[in-house]
Scaffold this motif. Structure first.
Motif, mmCIF file in Angstrom:
data_model
loop_
_atom_site.group_PDB
_atom_site.id
_atom_site.type_symbol
_atom_site.label_atom_id
_atom_site.label_comp_id
_atom_site.label_asym_id
_atom_site.label_seq_id
_atom_site.Cartn_x
_atom_site.Cartn_y
_atom_site.Cartn_z
ATOM 1 N N GLU A 1 0.858 -1.140 0.016
ATOM 2 C CA GLU A 1 0.050 -0.121 0.012
ATOM 3 C C GLU A 1 0.935 1.230 0.184
ATOM 4 O OE1 GLU A 1 -3.677 2.240 2.383
ATOM 5 O OE2 GLU A 1 -2.897 0.197 3.007
ATOM 6 N N VAL A 2 0.724 2.102 -0.923
ATOM 7 C CA VAL A 2 1.436 3.272 -1.148
ATOM 8 C C VAL A 2 0.565 4.406 -0.784
ATOM 9 C CG1 VAL A 2 3.215 4.825 -2.769
ATOM 10 C CG2 VAL A 2 2.821 2.320 -2.974
ATOM 11 N N ASN A 3 0.772 5.158 0.113
ATOM 12 C CA ASN A 3 0.414 6.552 0.634
ATOM 13 C C ASN A 3 0.490 7.556 -0.267
ATOM 14 O OD1 ASN A 3 -0.826 8.654 2.018
ATOM 15 N ND2 ASN A 3 0.015 8.362 3.884
ATOM 16 N N THR A 4 -0.306 7.608 -1.596
ATOM 17 C CA THR A 4 0.010 8.397 -2.674
ATOM 18 C C THR A 4 -0.111 9.919 -2.089
ATOM 19 O OG1 THR A 4 -1.929 8.176 -3.457
ATOM 20 C CG2 THR A 4 -0.224 6.687 -4.536
ATOM 21 N N GLY A 5 -0.798 10.079 -1.351
ATOM 22 C CA GLY A 5 -0.991 11.634 -0.849
ATOM 23 C C GLY A 5 -0.258 12.026 0.340
ATOM 24 N N ASP A 6 0.655 11.211 0.788
ATOM 25 C CA ASP A 6 1.266 11.343 2.018
ATOM 26 C C ASP A 6 0.666 11.937 3.302
ATOM 27 O OD1 ASP A 6 3.824 10.327 0.768
ATOM 28 O OD2 ASP A 6 4.124 12.305 0.207
ATOM 29 N N GLU A 7 -0.538 11.495 3.304
ATOM 30 C CA GLU A 7 -1.493 11.700 4.470
ATOM 31 C C GLU A 7 -1.211 11.068 5.731
ATOM 32 O OE1 GLU A 7 -5.757 12.109 2.789
ATOM 33 O OE2 GLU A 7 -4.772 10.301 1.719
ATOM 34 N N PRO A 8 -0.854 11.710 6.712
ATOM 35 C CA PRO A 8 -0.203 11.477 8.101
ATOM 36 C C PRO A 8 -1.188 10.239 8.814
ATOM 37 C CG PRO A 8 -0.999 13.707 8.292
ATOM 38 C CD PRO A 8 -0.974 13.411 6.743
ATOM 39 N N GLN A 9 -2.336 10.696 8.493
ATOM 40 C CA GLN A 9 -3.597 9.666 9.307
ATOM 41 C C GLN A 9 -3.813 8.373 8.431
ATOM 42 O OE1 GLN A 9 -4.370 12.023 7.193
ATOM 43 N NE2 GLN A 9 -6.104 11.824 6.071
ATOM 44 N N LYS A 10 -3.113 8.265 7.437
ATOM 45 C CA LYS A 10 -3.363 6.922 6.619
ATOM 46 C C LYS A 10 -2.061 5.958 6.728
ATOM 47 C CE LYS A 10 -6.624 8.304 2.980
ATOM 48 N NZ LYS A 10 -6.906 8.457 1.450
ATOM 49 N N PHE A 11 -2.500 4.610 6.540
ATOM 50 C CA PHE A 11 -1.468 3.749 6.285
ATOM 51 C C PHE A 11 -1.008 3.993 4.847
ATOM 52 C CE2 PHE A 11 -4.507 1.826 9.256
ATOM 53 C CZ PHE A 11 -3.641 1.117 10.287
ATOM 54 N N GLY A 12 0.128 3.022 4.745
ATOM 55 C CA GLY A 12 0.767 3.052 3.413
ATOM 56 C C GLY A 12 2.339 3.752 3.614
ATOM 57 N N VAL A 13 3.006 3.180 2.565
ATOM 58 C CA VAL A 13 4.352 3.724 2.279
ATOM 59 C C VAL A 13 4.341 5.058 1.950
ATOM 60 C CG1 VAL A 13 6.652 3.209 1.759
ATOM 61 C CG2 VAL A 13 5.210 1.235 2.003
ATOM 62 N N PRO A 14 5.219 6.125 2.528
ATOM 63 C CA PRO A 14 5.129 7.261 2.002
ATOM 64 C C PRO A 14 5.755 7.298 0.461
ATOM 65 C CG PRO A 14 5.989 7.476 4.142
ATOM 66 C CD PRO A 14 5.730 6.061 3.729
ATOM 67 N N ARG A 15 5.451 8.278 -0.339
ATOM 68 C CA ARG A 15 6.080 8.327 -1.599
ATOM 69 C C ARG A 15 7.593 8.060 -1.690
ATOM 70 N NH1 ARG A 15 3.425 11.480 -6.453
ATOM 71 N NH2 ARG A 15 1.313 11.204 -6.161
ATOM 72 N N GLU A 16 8.182 8.967 -1.029
ATOM 73 C CA GLU A 16 9.611 9.098 -1.024
ATOM 74 C C GLU A 16 10.405 7.815 -0.738
ATOM 75 O OE1 GLU A 16 10.963 11.395 3.013
ATOM 76 O OE2 GLU A 16 10.935 12.461 1.315
ATOM 77 N N GLU A 17 9.489 6.994 0.107
ATOM 78 C CA GLU A 17 10.158 5.586 0.526
ATOM 79 C C GLU A 17 9.693 4.383 -0.212
ATOM 80 O OE1 GLU A 17 9.151 5.095 4.932
ATOM 81 O OE2 GLU A 17 9.885 7.463 5.173
ATOM 82 N N ALA A 18 8.774 4.525 -1.155
ATOM 83 C CA ALA A 18 8.370 3.504 -1.959
ATOM 84 C C ALA A 18 9.021 2.718 -2.623
ATOM 85 C CB ALA A 18 6.914 3.985 -2.846
ATOM 86 N N ASP A 19 10.280 3.415 -3.356
ATOM 87 C CA ASP A 19 11.292 2.696 -4.282
ATOM 88 C C ASP A 19 11.899 1.518 -3.302
ATOM 89 O OD1 ASP A 19 10.698 3.283 -7.133
ATOM 90 O OD2 ASP A 19 11.082 5.356 -6.477
ATOM 91 N N ALA A 20 12.409 2.170 -2.405
ATOM 92 C CA ALA A 20 13.314 1.308 -1.428
ATOM 93 C C ALA A 20 12.481 0.083 -0.955
ATOM 94 C CB ALA A 20 14.021 2.205 -0.525
ATOM 95 N N PHE A 21 11.231 0.748 -0.313
ATOM 96 C CA PHE A 21 10.505 -0.635 0.182
ATOM 97 C C PHE A 21 10.066 -1.573 -0.586
ATOM 98 C CE2 PHE A 21 6.606 -2.217 2.284
ATOM 99 C CZ PHE A 21 7.153 -2.572 3.341
ATOM 100 N N ILE A 22 9.759 -1.078 -2.074
ATOM 101 C CA ILE A 22 9.371 -2.306 -2.970
ATOM 102 C C ILE A 22 10.511 -3.109 -3.304
ATOM 103 C CG2 ILE A 22 8.801 -2.375 -5.388
ATOM 104 C CD1 ILE A 22 7.071 0.210 -5.208
ATOM 105 N N ARG A 23 11.746 -2.501 -3.403
ATOM 106 C CA ARG A 23 12.924 -3.438 -3.631
ATOM 107 C C ARG A 23 13.266 -4.282 -2.755
ATOM 108 N NH1 ARG A 23 14.895 1.665 -5.950
ATOM 109 N NH2 ARG A 23 15.783 2.071 -3.927
ATOM 110 N N ALA A 24 12.980 -3.795 -1.663
ATOM 111 C CA ALA A 24 13.502 -4.672 -0.355
ATOM 112 C C ALA A 24 12.234 -5.884 -0.269
ATOM 113 C CB ALA A 24 13.302 -3.894 0.995
ATOM 114 N N SER A 25 11.111 -5.426 -0.724
ATOM 115 C CA SER A 25 10.164 -6.537 -0.299
ATOM 116 C C SER A 25 10.035 -7.532 -1.592
ATOM 117 C CB SER A 25 8.538 -5.825 -0.475
ATOM 118 O OG SER A 25 8.490 -4.635 0.581
ATOM 119 N N VAL A 26 10.400 -7.087 -2.830
ATOM 120 C CA VAL A 26 10.617 -8.054 -3.699
ATOM 121 C C VAL A 26 11.733 -9.013 -3.401
ATOM 122 C CG1 VAL A 26 11.336 -8.502 -6.094
ATOM 123 C CG2 VAL A 26 9.594 -6.560 -5.734
ATOM 124 N N ALA A 27 12.934 -8.691 -2.621
ATOM 125 C CA ALA A 27 13.882 -9.585 -2.310
ATOM 126 C C ALA A 27 13.559 -10.511 -1.322
ATOM 127 C CB ALA A 27 15.108 -8.424 -1.784
#
Length: 241
Positions: free
Chosen positions: A141-167
């Protein structure tokens, strides 16, 4: 899209109304896909049954629906194990924010978890998979709006988290999910998610709900999560949860 345009039924929707609403939503999905130059079968409807009773799920099953979404693990566990005995092709997606202490139950019951969003949850899911001998498909889940009240990976952290998760998860990491901010044009958020999924070679994009699923399909959704337009509004007392 107004309630009447989306086939929304009122609270307390009966079997016939649910079947009719499902048919209307399926036709809207098919038309949106055709309008986007896509085949309708490339879009899967996830019927979001959260807060609706077992009888409503049974009505949707009787009308041919097989993929359902629930927010809460405990609610899913109260409905779906008994239904799987009669409908072995049923698929359950967990779409709400997932606590680490619910990871084992989630792994036990879900076919897909759409809300992977942090390293401690990855750890908990891997431990649970070892214990249960199975691992559901996963979406980040990507927090595309960077909303603090929502779950999800912040936009700027998404690439790194996706790579780590694929690994960590390999082919079980199937794609991405988002919920755009309320009151904003959702299309830029849908386009961002599709581009991000493409960049990482992920084929599943879960985006679009009752009010905006045609736009999501136009922007590349492969899963749309539709609740109100099928089951009606949430029962009284749960609208704010």
């Amino acid at each position: 899209m107004t309630d009447s345009q989306s086939g929304v039924a009122s609270a307390g929707t009966g079997h016939g109304e649910i079947a009719s609403a499902l048919a209307a939503v399926r036709e809207q999905i098919a038309q949106a896909a055709r309008d986007a130059g896509r085949k309708p079968e490339t879009v899967t409807l996830v019927a979001v049954s959260k807060f609706h009773p077992l009888e409503a799920v049974e009505a949707a099953l009787a009308a041919g629906q097989r993929v359902f979404g629930e927010n809460r693990v405990q609610e899913a566990m109260s409905k779906f194990p008994q239904l799987r005995e009669r409908y072995p092709d049923l698929r359950l997606h967990l779409i709400g924010g997932l606590q680490t202490n619910k990871a084992r139950d989630a792994v036990r019951i879900a076919d897909m978890i759409e809300s992977l969003d942090r390293a401690p949850l990855s750890d908990a899911l891997l431990r649970a998979a070892d214990q249960e001998g199975r691992l559901p498909d996963l979406l980040i889940e990507v927090n595309t709006g960077d909303e603090p009240q929502k779950f999800g990976v912040p936009r700027e952290e998404a690439d790194a988290f996706i790579r780590a998760s694929v690994a960590r998860f390999g082919s079980k990491l199937r794609g991405l999910m988002c919920i755009p901010p309320a009151g904003e044009d959702p299309c830029p958020h849908f386009r961002f998610l599709t581009a991000l999924a493409d960049e990482h070679g992920l084929s599943v994009r879960s985006m679009g709900m009752s009010a905006d699923f045609p736009q999501a399909i136009a922007e590349g959704a492969t899963l749309v999560r539709v609740g109100t337009a099928i089951f009606g509004h949430r029962p009284a007392g749960l609208a704010g949860t």
